[in-house]
Design an enzyme around this catalytic site. Sequence first.
Site, PDB file in Angstrom:
ATOM      1  N   ARG A 292     -35.578  27.845 -11.805  1.00 12.43           N
ATOM      2  CA  ARG A 292     -36.258  27.061 -12.957  1.00 12.43           C
ATOM      3  C   ARG A 292     -35.219  26.651 -13.767  1.00 12.43           C
ATOM      4  NH1 ARG A 292     -41.290  28.980 -14.552  1.00 12.43           N
ATOM      5  NH2 ARG A 292     -40.671  31.007 -13.647  1.00 12.43           N
ATOM      6  N   ARG A 328     -49.415  26.444 -11.902  1.00 11.41           N
ATOM      7  CA  ARG A 328     -49.036  27.292 -12.650  1.00 11.41           C
ATOM      8  C   ARG A 328     -49.769  27.748 -14.002  1.00 11.41           C
ATOM      9  NH1 ARG A 328     -45.357  27.311 -15.634  1.00 11.41           N
ATOM     10  NH2 ARG A 328     -44.586  29.241 -15.099  1.00 11.41           N
ATOM     11  N   CYS A 359     -63.057  22.196  -7.400  1.00  6.65           N
ATOM     12  CA  CYS A 359     -64.449  22.984  -7.702  1.00  6.65           C
ATOM     13  C   CYS A 359     -63.901  24.299  -8.016  1.00  6.65           C
ATOM     14  CB  CYS A 359     -65.145  22.633  -6.697  1.00  6.65           C
ATOM     15  SG  CYS A 359     -65.678  20.810  -5.993  1.00  6.65           S
ATOM     16  N   GLU A 360     -63.414  24.488  -9.095  1.00  7.41           N
ATOM     17  CA  GLU A 360     -63.109  26.026  -9.752  1.00  7.41           C
ATOM     18  C   GLU A 360     -62.771  25.984 -11.203  1.00  7.41           C
ATOM     19  OE1 GLU A 360     -61.285  28.743  -7.810  1.00  7.41           O
ATOM     20  OE2 GLU A 360     -60.785  27.713  -5.903  1.00  7.41           O
ATOM     21  N   TYR A 388     -41.420  24.983  -9.252  1.00  9.97           N
ATOM     22  CA  TYR A 388     -42.586  25.629  -8.912  1.00  9.97           C
ATOM     23  C   TYR A 388     -43.780  24.541  -9.116  1.00  9.97           C
ATOM     24  CZ  TYR A 388     -39.381  29.353  -9.155  1.00  9.97           C
ATOM     25  OH  TYR A 388     -38.289  30.219  -8.807  1.00  9.97           O
TER      26      TYR A 388
HETATM   27  N1  LLP Z   1     -33.703  34.872  -6.504  1.00 10.02           N
HETATM   28  C1  LLP Z   1     -34.903  35.601  -6.210  1.00 10.02           C
HETATM   29  C2  LLP Z   1     -34.577  36.592  -5.191  1.00 10.02           C
HETATM   30  C3  LLP Z   1     -36.055  35.329  -6.374  1.00 10.02           C
HETATM   31  O1  LLP Z   1     -37.300  35.714  -6.149  1.00 10.02           O
HETATM   32  C4  LLP Z   1     -36.440  33.890  -7.419  1.00 10.02           C
HETATM   33  C5  LLP Z   1     -37.733  33.501  -7.750  1.00 10.02           C
HETATM   34  C6  LLP Z   1     -35.343  33.414  -7.856  1.00 10.02           C
HETATM   35  C7  LLP Z   1     -33.805  33.880  -7.542  1.00 10.02           C
HETATM   36  C8  LLP Z   1     -35.426  32.151  -8.649  1.00 10.02           C
HETATM   37  O2  LLP Z   1     -35.921  32.678  -9.917  1.00 10.02           O
HETATM   38  P1  LLP Z   1     -35.638  31.572 -11.261  1.00 10.02           P
HETATM   39  O3  LLP Z   1     -34.302  31.242 -11.323  1.00 10.02           O
HETATM   40  O4  LLP Z   1     -36.374  30.301 -10.680  1.00 10.02           O
HETATM   41  O5  LLP Z   1     -36.654  32.133 -11.971  1.00 10.02           O
HETATM   42  N2  LLP Z   1     -43.683  30.437  -8.869  1.00 10.02           N
HETATM   43  C9  LLP Z   1     -43.463  31.047 -10.325  1.00 10.02           C
HETATM   44  C10 LLP Z   1     -41.981  31.636 -10.323  1.00 10.02           C
HETATM   45  C11 LLP Z   1     -41.630  32.538  -9.273  1.00 10.02           C
HETATM   46  C12 LLP Z   1     -40.437  33.085  -8.835  1.00 10.02           C
HETATM   47  C13 LLP Z   1     -40.113  33.671  -7.638  1.00 10.02           C
HETATM   48  N3  LLP Z   1     -38.727  34.151  -7.448  1.00 10.02           N
HETATM   49  C14 LLP Z   1     -43.621  30.314 -11.612  1.00 10.02           C
HETATM   50  O6  LLP Z   1     -43.931  29.071 -11.500  1.00 10.02           O
HETATM   51  O7  LLP Z   1     -43.380  30.820 -12.816  1.00 10.02           O
END
Ligand code: LLP
Length: 429
Positions: A292, A328, A359-360, A388
């Site tokens: 992110r 999200r 439709c939700e 994401y």
């Molecule tokens: N490493 C692992 C093992 C992970 O599971 C994840 C994210 C990351 C790194 C990266 O995390 P970040 O730096 O992006 O926070 N779809 C959700 C977020 C799901 C994150 C899953 N794992 C959203 O839109 O907020």
Amino acid sequence: MHGFSYKQGSLHCEDVELKQLAATYGTPLYVYSGGTITDHFRRLDVALSGVPHKIAYAVKANSNLSVLRLLAAEGAGFDIVSGGELFRVLKAGGDPAHCTFAGVGKTRAEIIYALEQGIYSFNVESEEELRYLNQVAGELGVVAPAAVRVNPNVDAKTHKYISTGKSENKFGVDFEAIGGLYERASKDLPHIHLRGLQMHIGSQLTSIAPFIEAVEKVTPLVRLLKQRHGIEFWSIGGGIGIVYQNSLESGAAEWWQQRDASDAPLTIECYGKELVPRLQELGLKILLEPGRYIVGNAGVLLTRCLYEKKGLAKTFKIVDAGMNDLIRPALYEGHHDIVPLIQPASDAQVVVDVVGPICESGDFFCQDRALPDFQPGESVALMSAGAYGFAMASNYNSRPLPAEVLVEGGSATLVRRRQDFDALIEGEL
Ligand code: LLP
């Protein structure tokens, strides 16, 4: 910096007018700022410069080949969670020797593919998986590089669906069990090379405290594993949160500061300043897995208003993007600023729900939010949708996936065509 601002009253991505892109490529349309992606990567690299490190971009956040290519050119490694992601990284010119493979459910085919490509490390999530990895590597006559994911039982204080570092989460091996597991593995598993230790406590962390708590808790374990098993790296995961509110205003930084006065704001400089001194003395290579932070504020989703519907209780602005394009808000109560492409002449606002065509009832981008009174035919940007966003898009309601454009300076490149109806049914027999 995030590369999106009004210039002469028209919202731009770097030097390209978004209204123009919406007209050329249609909506819904994802637009990414290449300059923002490389800027974020470099800032994180500088913040960590006090320790030997490698940034393994979490591909799941945004896996468009052009985004991966940009990061590969910056020297990024890649954190993958599936055979498909490894395939993408290789197509984009990424080096498998800098890939880590995470996830609780790797299949035999995925393990073989990753072994054949020579990835840097399997980040293993259970003893059962480690034993299976040993077995498959043995069948292939190779040794698999591995790190076990430790679950430090630390509260990341984020949304419950993206919190991963507590004992009740499915991720990793309990902190207390790691030492014994490394002992057993080093004796019993000849096809495993225990190369490191991994952790990741959650996503969208907005304060530094849980990171510090996790690093301090796990440090003695890391020292022990280095001494006993000669591990060479510690991956401290991803999770660095971004600002979703007031994304176009200079006030964003102040908002960040005010949201929790008792805690230091989580800037990337603060992340480096707090963590580097704690990691330095370990004499290990530190891996990071940000997703992110690198791409979140580097992307927007453009959508056009189709109708305004005034009900007894509410006014709805119905737009042409839906929860299938950006899930999200529906899934995590995620906030995305909604900004007209043409700067409104007055400050007048109306309180509305912005909703999609699906439709939700969960198909909304905001509820009861005061927004400029944009009209049918006008387009708006859903901000901070680079992470994401497209990566979680689906064909629900048989809606074709949106197109994606990458902007670099004054040039805009279509990096993924809008799906057409034929592509929708491709593969169906
Ligand atoms: N490493 C692992 C093992 C992970 O599971 C994840 C994210 C990351 C790194 C990266 O995390 P970040 O730096 O992006 O926070 N779809 C959700 C977020 C799901 C994150 C899953 N794992 C959203 O839109 O907020």
